[in-house]
Design a protein around this motif. Structure first.
Motif, short mmCIF file in Angstrom:
data_model
loop_
_atom_site.label_atom_id
_atom_site.label_comp_id
_atom_site.label_asym_id
_atom_site.label_seq_id
_atom_site.Cartn_x
_atom_site.Cartn_y
_atom_site.Cartn_z
N VAL A 2 -5.16 44.82 39.14
CA VAL A 2 -4.54 43.81 38.75
C VAL A 2 -2.96 44.55 38.45
N MET A 3 -3.27 45.56 37.91
CA MET A 3 -1.84 46.10 37.25
C MET A 3 -0.99 46.54 38.84
N LEU A 4 -1.78 47.11 39.81
CA LEU A 4 -1.16 47.54 40.69
C LEU A 4 -0.30 46.56 41.64
N ILE A 5 -1.09 45.49 41.74
CA ILE A 5 -0.48 44.13 42.33
C ILE A 5 0.48 43.66 41.48
N ALA A 6 0.32 43.54 40.15
CA ALA A 6 1.50 42.91 39.21
C ALA A 6 2.83 43.66 39.28
N GLY A 7 2.50 45.22 39.34
CA GLY A 7 3.74 46.11 39.42
C GLY A 7 4.68 45.98 38.25
N SER A 8 5.70 46.36 37.96
CA SER A 8 6.85 46.38 36.93
C SER A 8 6.99 45.28 36.32
N ASP A 9 6.68 43.88 37.01
CA ASP A 9 6.66 42.58 36.46
C ASP A 9 5.57 42.35 35.39
N ALA A 10 4.67 43.13 35.22
CA ALA A 10 3.61 43.12 34.35
C ALA A 10 4.10 43.28 33.07
N ALA A 11 5.36 44.01 32.85
CA ALA A 11 5.85 44.33 31.47
C ALA A 11 7.17 43.52 31.38
N VAL A 12 7.50 43.21 30.23
CA VAL A 12 8.81 42.71 30.09
C VAL A 12 9.62 43.45 28.87
N THR A 13 9.18 44.46 28.32
CA THR A 13 10.01 45.27 27.61
C THR A 13 9.98 46.70 27.97
N PRO A 14 10.94 47.50 27.59
CA PRO A 14 11.14 48.99 27.83
C PRO A 14 9.71 49.78 27.43
#
Length: 270
Positions: A2-14
């Motif tokens: 899931v984290m691989l597919i979501a990529g950088s969009d999985a996070a919203v803060t630095p």
């Protein structure tokens, strides 16, 4: 995966982005590659569900601000959700529950967050099929049952029985009348159109082969709410999620996906 597919969009803060960069995700690469190539609807569901859950969390916190102060993520995995939440809500605490990944998660959070932030996040190894053990572990970690909580149950309902899911929710929602739960699950597949049904069956079969699990759980939301002593405030299908997020849709009918995200409240809540 899931984290691989979501990529950088999985996070919203630095801090959340820094966490993603430190994770060892190699174990999920084969499944992630297969999803990208063979299962466009499954890939879209992953890309949609994470920002949609954040949207719902923010709406619930705005509606009743004290809820923001206790976030519980059941089946947290490697998601940066709790870290992001505590960055954005400086008074909040987060409690992450999972049978795996919690040692790794603790280590990475301590690397990317300052001490005051890191100490507000608890990573709790716990068997989520044992609601009593989860309750004890949460209370030991400082979770308060005399204050409202926001619960996120994402990516978990497929892998435990509906009865086990109901036990978690019964505990989650009975503690305080202002608590709410956001639950992602697979609903009844029988109304699906032929193409969506075929992709769903093939996708679930692939997960079973790679993960080595039994048939994925299909949830009857009405029965779940009854057993969990909960009421359903809303239930969304992917077409609605795309519309509310303001993204170009690839779902045009509810029958194109069995994935749902429900907002549950204590049955006595007004």
């Amino acid at each position: 995966m899931v984290m691989l597919i979501a990529g950088s969009d999985a996070a919203v803060t630095p801090q959340g982005s820094a966490l993603l960069k430190l994770l060892d995700l190699r174990a999920g690469e084969a499944l992630a590659d297969a999803v990208r190539i063979r299962f466009p609807l499954a890939q879209r569901r992953i890309l949609v569900r994470k920002p949609f859950i954040r949207m719902q969390l923010n709406a619930l916190a705005t509606e009743h601000q004290p809820r923001a102060l206790q976030l519980v993520s059941a089946g947290a995995g490697l998601s940066p959700l709790a870290l992001d939440w505590c960055v954005e809500h400086p008074e909040a605490r987060a409690f992450e529950l999972d049978i795996d990944h919690m040692v790794q998660k603790r280590r990475v959070i301590d690397q990317v967050a300052d001490t005051s932030l890191a100490r507000r996040i608890e990573c709790i190894p716990c068997d989520l099929t044992d609601a009593a053990a989860c309750r004890r572990a949460l209370r030991t970690a400082g979770w308060r049952d005399d204050a409202p909580s926001l619960w996120v149950i994402e990516g978990l309902a497929y892998y435990i029985t509906q009865d086990a899911l109901a036990s978690i929710l019964r505990f989650a929602l009975s503690a305080h009348p202002a608590s709410r739960a956001i639950v992602e699950f697979s609903g009844d597949q029988s109304p699906l159109c032929d193409s969506a049904l075929q992709e769903t069956r093939e996708y679930h079969s692939l997960i079973r082969q790679i993960v080595g699990t039994h048939a994925l759980t299909t949830v009857d939301l009405h029965a779940l709410a009854t057993t969990a002593h909960a009421s359903v405030e809303r239930c969304f299908h992917p077409m609605e999620m795309e519309r509310l997020l303001g993204i170009d849709p690839i779902h045009h009918h509810p029958e194109e996906s069995a994935m749902r995200i429900a907002l549950l409240a204590p049955r006595t809540a007004s």
